[in-house]
Design a protein around this motif. Structure first.
Motif, PDB file in Angstrom:
ATOM      1  N   MET A 355       0.829  -1.200   0.000  1.00  0.00           N
ATOM      2  CA  MET A 355       0.000   0.000   0.000  1.00  0.00           C
ATOM      3  C   MET A 355       0.869   1.258   0.000  1.00  0.00           C
ATOM      4  N   LEU A 356       1.896   1.289   0.860  1.00  0.00           N
ATOM      5  CA  LEU A 356       2.775   2.459   0.938  1.00  0.00           C
ATOM      6  C   LEU A 356       3.582   2.620  -0.341  1.00  0.00           C
ATOM      7  N   PHE A 357       4.107   1.505  -0.865  1.00  0.00           N
ATOM      8  CA  PHE A 357       4.879   1.581  -2.097  1.00  0.00           C
ATOM      9  C   PHE A 357       4.027   2.136  -3.233  1.00  0.00           C
ATOM     10  N   ALA A 358       2.799   1.636  -3.346  1.00  0.00           N
ATOM     11  CA  ALA A 358       1.914   2.081  -4.421  1.00  0.00           C
ATOM     12  C   ALA A 358       1.500   3.539  -4.240  1.00  0.00           C
ATOM     13  N   PHE A 359       1.266   3.953  -2.996  1.00  0.00           N
ATOM     14  CA  PHE A 359       0.844   5.328  -2.741  1.00  0.00           C
ATOM     15  C   PHE A 359       1.930   6.327  -3.131  1.00  0.00           C
ATOM     16  N   THR A 360       3.175   6.073  -2.709  1.00  0.00           N
ATOM     17  CA  THR A 360       4.253   7.002  -3.059  1.00  0.00           C
ATOM     18  C   THR A 360       4.479   7.023  -4.571  1.00  0.00           C
ATOM     19  N   THR A 361       4.249   5.890  -5.224  1.00  0.00           N
ATOM     20  CA  THR A 361       4.367   5.856  -6.681  1.00  0.00           C
ATOM     21  C   THR A 361       3.299   6.727  -7.335  1.00  0.00           C
ATOM     22  N   MET A 362       2.102   6.770  -6.752  1.00  0.00           N
ATOM     23  CA  MET A 362       1.039   7.626  -7.285  1.00  0.00           C
ATOM     24  C   MET A 362       1.438   9.097  -7.240  1.00  0.00           C
ATOM     25  N   VAL A 363       2.018   9.511  -6.143  1.00  0.00           N
ATOM     26  CA  VAL A 363       2.448  10.907  -6.005  1.00  0.00           C
ATOM     27  C   VAL A 363       3.535  11.218  -7.039  1.00  0.00           C
ATOM     28  N   TYR A 364       4.430  10.283  -7.206  1.00  0.00           N
ATOM     29  CA  TYR A 364       5.503  10.415  -8.196  1.00  0.00           C
ATOM     30  C   TYR A 364       4.925  10.490  -9.610  1.00  0.00           C
ATOM     31  N   ASN A 365       3.961   9.609  -9.910  1.00  0.00           N
ATOM     32  CA  ASN A 365       3.331   9.612 -11.239  1.00  0.00           C
ATOM     33  C   ASN A 365       2.645  10.946 -11.527  1.00  0.00           C
ATOM     34  N   TYR A 366       1.991  11.496 -10.501  1.00  0.00           N
ATOM     35  CA  TYR A 366       1.337  12.797 -10.684  1.00  0.00           C
ATOM     36  C   TYR A 366       2.363  13.848 -11.117  1.00  0.00           C
ATOM     37  N   TYR A 367       3.520  13.856 -10.442  1.00  0.00           N
ATOM     38  CA  TYR A 367       4.521  14.878 -10.754  1.00  0.00           C
ATOM     39  C   TYR A 367       5.028  14.735 -12.189  1.00  0.00           C
ATOM     40  N   LEU A 368       5.172  13.490 -12.670  1.00  0.00           N
ATOM     41  CA  LEU A 368       5.617  13.291 -14.045  1.00  0.00           C
ATOM     42  C   LEU A 368       4.624  13.911 -15.029  1.00  0.00           C
ATOM     43  N   GLY A 369       3.327  13.727 -14.756  1.00  0.00           N
ATOM     44  CA  GLY A 369       2.313  14.336 -15.611  1.00  0.00           C
ATOM     45  C   GLY A 369       2.362  15.848 -15.558  1.00  0.00           C
ATOM     46  N   GLU A 370       2.580  16.383 -14.361  1.00  0.00           N
ATOM     47  CA  GLU A 370       2.667  17.839 -14.211  1.00  0.00           C
ATOM     48  C   GLU A 370       3.865  18.389 -14.987  1.00  0.00           C
ATOM     49  N   ASN A 371       4.958  17.647 -14.967  1.00  0.00           N
ATOM     50  CA  ASN A 371       6.148  18.078 -15.695  1.00  0.00           C
ATOM     51  C   ASN A 371       5.881  18.120 -17.196  1.00  0.00           C
ATOM     52  N   SER A 372       5.084  17.170 -17.688  1.00  0.00           N
ATOM     53  CA  SER A 372       4.715  17.179 -19.107  1.00  0.00           C
ATOM     54  C   SER A 372       3.907  18.415 -19.457  1.00  0.00           C
ATOM     55  N   LEU A 373       2.924  18.727 -18.618  1.00  0.00           N
ATOM     56  CA  LEU A 373       2.098  19.912 -18.867  1.00  0.00           C
ATOM     57  C   LEU A 373       2.918  21.187 -18.811  1.00  0.00           C
ATOM     58  N   SER A 374       3.885  21.208 -17.910  1.00  0.00           N
ATOM     59  CA  SER A 374       4.759  22.382 -17.810  1.00  0.00           C
ATOM     60  C   SER A 374       5.553  22.573 -19.100  1.00  0.00           C
ATOM     61  N   TYR A 375       6.002  21.468 -19.696  1.00  0.00           N
ATOM     62  CA  TYR A 375       6.746  21.580 -20.948  1.00  0.00           C
ATOM     63  C   TYR A 375       5.856  22.126 -22.056  1.00  0.00           C
ATOM     64  N   PHE A 376       4.577  21.758 -22.042  1.00  0.00           N
ATOM     65  CA  PHE A 376       3.643  22.262 -23.037  1.00  0.00           C
ATOM     66  C   PHE A 376       3.264  23.721 -22.788  1.00  0.00           C
ATOM     67  N   GLY A 377       3.724  24.270 -21.667  1.00  0.00           N
ATOM     68  CA  GLY A 377       3.410  25.661 -21.352  1.00  0.00           C
ATOM     69  C   GLY A 377       2.101  25.845 -20.621  1.00  0.00           C
ATOM     70  N   VAL A 378       1.509  24.756 -20.118  1.00  0.00           N
ATOM     71  CA  VAL A 378       0.236  24.844 -19.391  1.00  0.00           C
ATOM     72  C   VAL A 378       0.489  25.426 -18.003  1.00  0.00           C
ATOM     73  N   ARG A 379      -0.309  26.378 -17.584  1.00  0.00           N
ATOM     74  CA  ARG A 379      -0.147  27.026 -16.295  1.00  0.00           C
ATOM     75  C   ARG A 379      -1.511  27.205 -15.630  1.00  0.00           C
ATOM     76  N   ARG A 380      -1.533  27.436 -14.356  1.00  0.00           N
ATOM     77  CA  ARG A 380      -2.699  27.789 -13.545  1.00  0.00           C
ATOM     78  C   ARG A 380      -3.909  26.905 -13.803  1.00  0.00           C
ATOM     79  N   TRP A 381      -4.856  27.406 -14.616  1.00  0.00           N
ATOM     80  CA  TRP A 381      -6.115  26.667 -14.765  1.00  0.00           C
ATOM     81  C   TRP A 381      -5.889  25.273 -15.326  1.00  0.00           C
ATOM     82  N   GLY A 382      -4.906  25.147 -16.219  1.00  0.00           N
ATOM     83  CA  GLY A 382      -4.616  23.842 -16.792  1.00  0.00           C
ATOM     84  C   GLY A 382      -4.104  22.869 -15.744  1.00  0.00           C
ATOM     85  N   LEU A 383      -3.214  23.354 -14.867  1.00  0.00           N
ATOM     86  CA  LEU A 383      -2.693  22.502 -13.803  1.00  0.00           C
ATOM     87  C   LEU A 383      -3.782  22.148 -12.798  1.00  0.00           C
TER      88      LEU A 383
END
Length: 486
Positions: A355-383
């Motif tokens: 459960m703990l391993f999977a949970f921390t992986t979820m938080v990590y996965n979220y950040y990877l997606g956020e990094n992708s949106l940042s590269y596309f120039g998405v800000r504020r409302w998009g995030l």
């Protein structure tokens, strides 16, 4: 159709390519993962490793914990048990080989991520494969950077987050009888509290949870080893003999051992997939190779330590019988094996660890997606929209059978790896030049080498992302003076 594509992509193409690339990088860096193994600990024990700089950047230790949070997941518990069941004890040996080669691959991709990072207005950094593709390979390759970012968003930001929430909810239900819907609601609320806090809160959560869960799991595994210390030499001999086809009961199973060990090792440590570089770039370090060395250590933690813990728990127990798949596989095999050593509470412990391993992986996965949106120039409302969607997926994924989604995510992850490997091979001369600069400074002084970004502007490195601390700026000035005098 998805299963057929996955069989070709992961069963034939990617495993061969990742192994060849791992050997190439190991030789090309002159076995960097072995040469600087002691220095990994030296960097981590330095004051700079644990504290962000005066500009509010994350520390290299926090970036390490973020990457370990992503690498260490269900594959370390369920995946290892499956590899042993289908490939025999020899699969563990080949998992170790993949881990050692993957350390060199991780060094290359994370060093490049540091070199090509960019500074954000809020005092953080952004970086990863999309950034080193666009800056290092030139404008004509920008389409590849966009493709990588899109695949990263779909695979980790959306697909794997839903899958991990399913793993957490079902694990809690199995261990404690908590309804899946209740777990889904709690999980969505906790994830919301974390992701709306930004990268610093994500890092602080990983900084707290990862050492606890990793050390806890390692401690239990060590207890099992100590209780069965007389059996350990025989288990190690069984692993090696099975891997090389020298075990009569398992002769003919070498191919299965290699296939399962390599596949599970690659799935677990993610070296070469390009996921870890996204978090490796967020740290403040005096030299790109410093973070490359630390991130190579995260592969060692994942495969050589955590995966080995599961392997020993299974192999020194009486539940698994070599040469026979038996009635156990995956998580149940690990649970039953640990219970045979320490009692029935072992089953609950494995569920909590998963459960703990999977949970921390979820938080990590979220950040990877956020990094992708940042590269596309998405800000504020998009995030904000992305965060709400991830939270909804966490709740929905926990209550849904996601077999098709999992197969689709495997395909996109395979394509993600191919894109990243093309970039790594093309940019390897840059990584090698960075390592040579690090080697030269390390040979002259015991102090941590300092990066002169201006020397690498011709490679596309942005000096504005390399604002050094005062003491490191002085060291760089002294280094330049010494070079001028020579």
């Amino acid at each position: 159709m998805l299963d057929l594509i996955n069989d070709w992509l992961w069963g034939k193409i990617l495993i061969a390519v990742l192994l060849v690339v791992g050997v190439y990088f190991t030789v090309g860096t002159r076995f960097v993962q072995f040469r600087y193994f002691r220095r990994m600990f030296g960097i981590l024990t330095s004051g700079q490793a644990f504290a962000g700089d005066q500009h509010g950047h994350l520390s290299s230790f926090q970036a390490l914990m973020l990457s370990v949070a992503g690498r260490v997941g269900g594959g370390n518990i369920a995946g290892v048990a499956v590899a042993i069941t289908l490939g025999g004890p020899g699969a563990v040996f080949w998992m170790w080989v993949v881990g050692l080669l993957g350390m060199a691959t991780s060094f290359v991709e994370c060093t490049l991520a540091q070199a090509y990072k960019q500074s954000e207005p809020d005092g953080t950094y952004r970086g990863g494969p999309a950034y080193y593709i666009a800056r290092g390979m030139g404008p004509s390759w920008r389409w590849l950077a966009w493709l990588y970012s899109l695949l990263l968003l779909v695979t980790f930001g959306f697909g794997f987050n839903a899958l991990q929430s399913y793993a957490v909810a079902t694990s809690v239900n199995d261990a404690f009888g908590v309804p899946v819907l209740a777990s889904a609601i709690v999980l969505a609320l906790v994830v919301a509290a974390i992701v709306f806090g930004g990268v610093r809160r994500i890092a602080s959560v990983a900084d707290f949870l990862v050492p606890i869960m990793a050390l806890g799991y390692i401690t239990v595994a060590l207890v099992v080893v100590v209780l069965n210390i007389t059996e350990l030499p025989g288990v190690l001999a069984l692993i090696v003999k099975s891997a090389l086809g020298l075990e009569p009961a398992l002769a003919g199973g070498v191919g299965a051992a290699i296939m399962m060990g390599v596949k599970r090792g690659l799935f677990s440590n993610e070296a070469g997939l390009g996921s870890a570089p996204n978090v490796a770039a967020v740290a403040y370090v005096p030299h790109p190779a410093s973070q490359g060395i630390i991130q190579a250590f995260s592969v060692f933690i994942d495969t050589l330590i955590i995966c080995s813990c599961t392997a020993f728990i299974v192999l020194v127990g009486g539940v698994y019988q070599p040469g026979s798949a038996g009635e156990w596989a995956g998580v149940p095999l690990t649970q039953a094996s640990l219970a045979s050593h320490v009692g029935e509470w072992g089953r609950m412990f494995v569920s909590v660890a998963l459960m703990l391993f999977a949970f921390t992986t979820m938080v990590y996965n979220y950040y990877l997606g956020e990094n992708s949106l940042s590269y596309f120039g998405v800000r504020r409302w998009g995030l904000v929209l992305y965060r709400l969607l991830v939270i909804a997926l966490c709740g929905w994924g926990a209550t849904t059978d996601l077999a098709t989604a999992f197969a689709f995510a495997d395909v996109t992850m395979g394509l993600l790896a191919l894109v990243n490997l093309v970039a790594l091979i093309k940019l390897f001369p840059v990584a090698r030049a960075l390592l040579q600069d690090y080697d030269a400074q390390a040979k002259r002084s015991r102090e941590e080498p300092v990066f002169d970004a201006q020397r690498f502007e011709q490679w596309g490195v942005d000096p504005r992302a390399w604002t050094l601390e005062e003491d490191e700026a002085k060291r760089l000035a002294r280094l330049k003076g010494a070079q001028a005098a020579q």
